[in-house]
Design an enzyme around this catalytic site. Structure first.
Site, PDB file in Angstrom:
ATOM      1  N   GLY A   1      24.198  11.145   4.760  1.00  0.00           N
ATOM      2  CA  GLY A   1      23.471  11.968   3.808  1.00  0.00           C
ATOM      3  C   GLY A   1      21.970  11.792   3.857  1.00  0.00           C
TER       4      GLY A   1
ATOM      5  CE  LYS B   1      27.323  13.590  -0.939  1.00  0.00           C
ATOM      6  NZ  LYS B   1      28.562  14.139  -1.469  1.00  0.00           N
TER       7      LYS B   1
ATOM      8  CB  CYS C   1      37.407   9.029  -8.334  1.00  0.00           C
ATOM      9  SG  CYS C   1      36.528   7.846  -9.361  1.00  0.00           S
TER      10      CYS C   1
ATOM     11  CE  LYS D   1      34.040  14.329  -4.693  1.00  0.00           C
ATOM     12  NZ  LYS D   1      33.277  14.786  -3.569  1.00  0.00           N
TER      13      LYS D   1
ATOM     14  CG  ASN E   1      29.493   4.727   3.188  1.00  0.00           C
ATOM     15  OD1 ASN E   1      30.238   5.498   2.590  1.00  0.00           O
ATOM     16  ND2 ASN E   1      28.264   5.071   3.546  1.00  0.00           N
ATOM     17  CB  SER E   2      33.419   3.388   8.548  1.00  0.00           C
ATOM     18  OG  SER E   2      34.671   3.152   7.933  1.00  0.00           O
TER      19      SER E   2
ATOM     20  CG  PHE F   1      48.175   8.833  -3.735  1.00  0.00           C
ATOM     21  CD1 PHE F   1      46.915   8.930  -3.137  1.00  0.00           C
ATOM     22  CD2 PHE F   1      48.630   7.567  -4.100  1.00  0.00           C
ATOM     23  CE1 PHE F   1      46.136   7.800  -2.906  1.00  0.00           C
ATOM     24  CE2 PHE F   1      47.858   6.431  -3.873  1.00  0.00           C
ATOM     25  CZ  PHE F   1      46.613   6.563  -3.271  1.00  0.00           C
TER      26      PHE F   1
END
Length: 621
Positions: free
Chosen positions: A229, A236, A280, A282, A399-400, A529
């Site tokens: 980002g 973003k 969360c 998404k 964060n890969s 899920f």
């Protein structure tokens, strides 16, 4: 045939403008940036497969990327970043509006003139020894009335190939731009110029980083980072921070939301937009597979991260996914959590900072229950499960990422590129809360729904025994991404609701969900899920005026018998654990809402304070 050169401070930089580029303002801007940054050459990207292949081959040679085993993962690559350049840098992200109050207390602000002076110093000569790539891109389907065009000037080939996946990129965009079309100018440099003959590093970057937005002039400048980002400025920076200010000025919304379609066995189709903070679920929700007991139901994916919504002629809100790909977090993505995402990643993918297997494929925590015996980790070091246990070192960075074309998703919606967008029936907002917030609540009206979204949050630390974790408020999941004053953003949502209602439109219903309630033993009390479909179906029943529920201080929540339980053994007692509401917890929660409102008090809409007072009165005490 090409035309136009510009004389830089030290030498002539050939601009090499293709004959098909007709936009004089764009040409002049590229010339000015080339003069400032002094690249060795300028390349206008056409978005072709040949261009993509050529750049990927060059990055393999440069050791920026590794080509994965074609038998395992066709036409796919692994990039490993510098360990210092692995995520968005919120503390180096600035909203440089003309007036400080327009940025608001939740954004970092620097006076525009001061920031421009800083950027001019940083960018002067920043691209020496490198190529300046002109990357024209469309956020949204070309020609859509909801879409907008941007042009990114970058010295990173990694940016070019990722932008080709994440956006509609290339010559067709320049053709659509024509001679005088509007575009958002984006300038990016990794901030590591090369001296003559100097050997480049695999992942160039700079310890000094700036991610800067000028809302009034719709400009984005990014320096020092090649990652995600920070560097893919359509995501973003444009699609949320700049686009949210465009939406404020023009009467539409740019939101950190997935968009999904749900089709019932009878063929009735609904469209839902949902906002969740990071971690969360998404992407999992956007690609949900209906569980047992929902035969004949179909969930389809329009977008997994960003939604642009504009009022249609009928007064309803119509949404597009402005992106063309997924830039998803790899860890935690597996066959159990998101089989549709895994299927999307079979080919034509760029992975960043995951682990490499001995046979030339990729791995990350959560892909399989048992890790391979030997891996090369995201920093290029040997890794074994034993090393992981002894040191706590992860094989893949937390964060890969994967960059994959949306068109490869098995659950992709037939309307995902519909230029007119899809009509939204409901908004869902959700955070990660172990206590307090029930499984699902329907807001009484638009204003109370905005209140729910404005006060949503997620726990940021593991809760101690009997204690709630620290809740980070993340209004609308937009805290890091709103390009203007958050209080003005709330006002914009309220005003848009009034405008749509005045036009006679049926407003989308608004829901708050929490998949993350825990039981007394600290285990998740809701299976989540695919089972979230049971909550989704209740919402659809409510949209159609069929669903029942019980009213409480905050809205309406389904009773046990209001949910469809076929295919899942889940008792009324278990259901009570995820829907119960403790008045004392909620009084404490409302006190935390007051802290947020105090921070935003200068421009906070009266309607939100009034809503809080109404809820407190209903709650009693």
């Amino acid at each position: 045939m090409t035309r136009s050169n510009v004389v830089a401070a030290t030498r002539t930089v050939p601009i090499d403008v293709p004959e098909y580029v007709k936009h004089r303002g764009l040409i002049d801007w590229v010339a000015r940036i080339a003069e400032l940054t002094e690249p060795d050459r300028v390349v206008w990207c056409d978005g072709s497969q040949q261009e993509y292949d050529r750049l990927c081959d060059a990055m393999v040679e440069q050791r920026t990327m590794v080509r994965l085993n074609p038998a395992k993962r066709p036409n796919s690559f692994l990039a490993l970043s510098d360990p210092s350049d692995v995520a968005r840098v919120e503390d180096r992200t600035f909203i440089c509006s003309e007036h400080r109050d327009d940025a608001g207390p939740t954004n970092h602000w620097v006076a525009p003139a001061e920031m421009r002076a800083t950027l001019n110093g940083l960018f002067r000569g920043a691209m020496r020894g490198r190529t300046l790539y002109v990357v024209p891109f469309s956020m949204g389907p070309l020609g859509s009335p909801i879409a907008h065009i941007g042009v990114e000037l970058s010295d990173s080939p990694y940016v070019v190939v990722n932008m080709r996946i994440m956006t509609r990129m290339g010559r067709a965009v320049l053709d659509a731009l024509g001679e005088r079309g509007e575009y958002v100018p984006c300038v990016h440099s990794v901030g590591r110029p090369l001296a003559a003959g100097e050997q480049d590093v695999p992942w160039p970057c700079n310890p000094t980083k700036y991610i800067v937005h000028f809302p009034e002039s719709r400009e984005i400048w990014s320096f020092g980072s090649g990652y995600g980002g920070n560097a893919l400025l359509g995501k973003k920076c444009f699609a949320l921070r700049i686009a949210s200010t465009m939406g404020r000025d023009e009467g539409w919304l740019a939101e950190h939301m997935l968009i999904l379609g749900v089709t019932s066995p009878e063929g009735r189709k609904y469209h839902i937009a949902a906002a969740f903070p990071s971690a969360c679920g998404k992407t999992n929700f956007a690609m949900l597979i209906p569980p047992k007991g929902f035969e004949g139901w179909r969930v389809t994916t329009i977008g997994d991260d960003i939604a642009w919504l504009k009022p249609g002629r009928d007064g309803r809100l119509y949404a597009i996914n402005p992106e063309a790909g997924y830039f998803g977090v790899a860890p935690g993505t597996g066959e159990k959590t998101n089989p549709n995402a895994l299927a999307t990643l079979r080919e034509n993918v760029i992975f960043t900072n995951v682990a490499l297997t001995e046979d030339g494929d990729v791995w990350w925590e959560g892909l399989t229950d048992t890790p391979p015996a030997r891996l090369t980790d995201w920093q290029g070091n040997a890794w074994t499960p034993e090393i992981g246990r002894e040191t706590g070192r992860k094989a893949a960075h937390p964060n890969s990422r994967f960059t994959a074309p949306a068109s490869q998703c098995p659950s992709i919606d037939d309307d995902w590129e519909n230029p007119g967008g899809v009509p939204i029936d409901a908004f869902i907002f959700g955070g990660r809360r172990s206590t307090t917030v029930p499984l699902v609540t329907e807001a009484r009206d638009w204003i109370e729904g905005v209140y729910m979204a404005a006060t949503m949050g997620s726990e940021t630390t593991a809760a101690a025994a009997g204690q709630q974790g620290i809740v980070r408020r993340d209004p609308f999941a937009m805290l890091p991404f709103c390009g203007y004053n958050m209080s003005d953003y709330f006002s914009h949502w309220l005003a848009l609701g009034e405008k749509l209602a005045a036009a006679g439109a049926t407003l989308p219903k608004i829901y708050c969900v929490n998949w993350f309630r825990k039981d007394a033993d600290g285990r998740f009390a809701w299976p989540g899920f695919g089972e979230n479909m049971r909550v989704l179906k209740w919402m659809l029943d409510r949209i159609d005026g069929r669903g029942e529920g019980v009213e409480h201080a905050f809205g309406v929540t389904p009773r046990y018998e209001d949910l469809h339980w076929a295919g899942l053994a889940f008792s009324p007692a278990q259901y009570a654990q995820v829907t119960s509401m403790n008045p004392d917890e909620w009084r404490a929660e409302l006190a935390l809402h007051a802290e947020l409102f105090d921070k935003l008090s200068a421009r906070l809409p009266d309607a939100l304070a009034e809503t809080k007072a109404r809820i407190e009165k209903r709650l009693g005490g």
